[in-house]
Scaffold this active site. Sequence first.
Site, PDB file in Angstrom:
ATOM      1  N   TYR A  91       0.809  -1.215   0.000  1.00  5.75           N
ATOM      2  CA  TYR A  91       0.000   0.000   0.000  1.00  5.75           C
ATOM      3  C   TYR A  91       0.847   1.272   0.000  1.00  5.75           C
ATOM      4  CZ  TYR A  91      -0.054  -0.541   5.231  1.00  5.75           C
ATOM      5  OH  TYR A  91       0.254  -0.703   6.566  1.00  5.75           O
ATOM      6  N   GLU A  92       0.172   2.372  -0.327  1.00 12.45           N
ATOM      7  CA  GLU A  92       0.813   3.677  -0.536  1.00 12.45           C
ATOM      8  C   GLU A  92       1.827   3.632  -1.686  1.00 12.45           C
ATOM      9  OE1 GLU A  92      -0.932   5.554   0.950  1.00 12.45           O
ATOM     10  OE2 GLU A  92      -1.652   4.215   2.501  1.00 12.45           O
ATOM     11  N   GLY A  93       1.579   2.785  -2.651  1.00 15.92           N
ATOM     12  CA  GLY A  93       2.474   2.651  -3.794  1.00 15.92           C
ATOM     13  C   GLY A  93       3.439   1.510  -3.587  1.00 15.92           C
TER      14      GLY A  93
END
Length: 601
Positions: free
Chosen positions: A440-442
């Site tokens: 998550y978050e890239g």
Amino acid sequence: MPEFKAPLRDIRFVRDELLDYPAHYRSLPAGGEATPDVVDAILEEGARFCEEVIAPLNRVGDLEGCSWSESGVKTPSGFKEAYRRYVEGGWPSLAHAVEHGGQGLPESLGVAVTEMVGEANWAWGMYPGLAQGAMNTLSAHGTEEQKAAYLTRLVSGEWTGTMCLTEPHCGTDLGLLRTRAEPQADGSYRVSGTKIFISAGEHDLAENIVHIVLARLPDAPPGTKGISLFIVPKFLPGADGGLGERNRVSCGSIEHKMGIHGNATCVMNFDGATGFLIGPPHKGLNCMFTFMNTARLGTALQGLAHAEVAFQGAIRYARERLQMRALSGPKAPELPADPIIVHPDVRRMLLTIKAFAEGNRALLYFSAKQVDIARYSQDAAERAAADLLLGFLTPIAKAFMTETGFEAASLGLQVYGGHGYIREWGMEQNLRDSRIAMLYEGTTGVQALDLLGRKVLMTQGESLKAFTRIVHRFCTAHAEEEGLKAFVEPLARLNREWGEITLKIGVQAMQDREEVGAAAVDYLMYSGYACLAYFWADMARVAQERLAVGSGEAAFYRAKLQTARFYFARILPRTRGHVEAMLAGAGPLMELAAEDFDLGY
């Protein structure tokens, strides 16, 4: 489950001895109240809260998980009471502006508390953690009316917040999102759509949840240039500032995850919910980056947290577990076998975990220091320089720290042997919980493209130079110190090579843009190892200085120096493989046609 102890000694070493946070705070307008006594009291009380209140709930959250019904989400036993105590203690308001009910302390002090919270109980810490991003977004882009309606309640902890980006058909590619926002006569918007993977999207800890939502206006151009940002609260604010009517936003279900069971990951349905525009129309992604960058550093911290938990569990077990005799002869002849800590391979695992936990802590607190400068410095040039450096370090911190945090969690389990695979020891939970951080978050690949493509090549290497100049000055200043040559000489070579490799990739990319994607992850990992080489060399400098003056904590500083030697001898050589992979180019990756991957299964 291993007992959690807040790593206060190492936090203080990094903040005070390595990075000189006391002087840093004296230089900031927002740092006047952060005196050494105040900081020490906050860290001590934060450690006590984490050890006594939320750490005991870590396994509870994993075993019970969250439960969902049409009336909402129920968090695990004890989570709600712990959150009440967290709010009563004033922890949510620590690093926020006084005019909105905050304590006005620097952002980096909040990071230190957040580290301990995450190590004690990552799942619990995500509930207040997501609210920090919502607060920062509102502070930067909200109107005064929006700040009055939402920010004060978020800062107090009465309300929490989320970020709502991902949809069932789009993850990283936000240009594909379909959530719509229809303007209303009263200036509000009707927001309709479904968002997935929303951490802390619904829960019973706080009375209201303020969702920060990406959506499209009717006249939006296609792609990322047509995205706007909206506040969509669970309950609309009432006339008195409290809760008003229930909004048309609901949790449709919660995901059944591999780990972090104590935090609800929700499918959120917006059925014509009332929302309010933040920032200019069609500029929502620019505004959301305030939230996303906060979240990326927060996720970097997750990698550190899992490495710290792995080390605490593994070192205790390795000192107590008896297995075989040392190859050089018994080390505990009075016992039937030696503790496994005497064996070289166990030492390899323990030192790898230690090197990543402590090295990444230095990287995180150095980055947090740049956040302070970029936000609070009264010197425009200082702010710009810190912002450039922070932009370079953020994708490295997020991806490298989570990759090495997962490696550390895996090694922590391995130290236990078969017992590590058993739930009661807590190492398998730590491993499961850590895996999401690389997603998550890239993802790591997305962060790598951001680093190499956007931050380095698109700035003609200026962001890279912002860091390599720091390394060069360090190497020049200490080149003649006999005790540091084993660190300075390889670091200086690596620093030169970093620029040379960047230039080679840039030249290759001018011929074929696929070269950027082919090299990106290896480039990021190389950059992470290079960053930690600098921090370990600097930590070795501090340790040698303390040992030279006869510090009363000689064992602590010897361990620092010895871990630095281990890092340079056994971890830093990994960069050689990354160099060969980067320079191999895109050919080995792209020459196999997509249809030829199908082998007829």
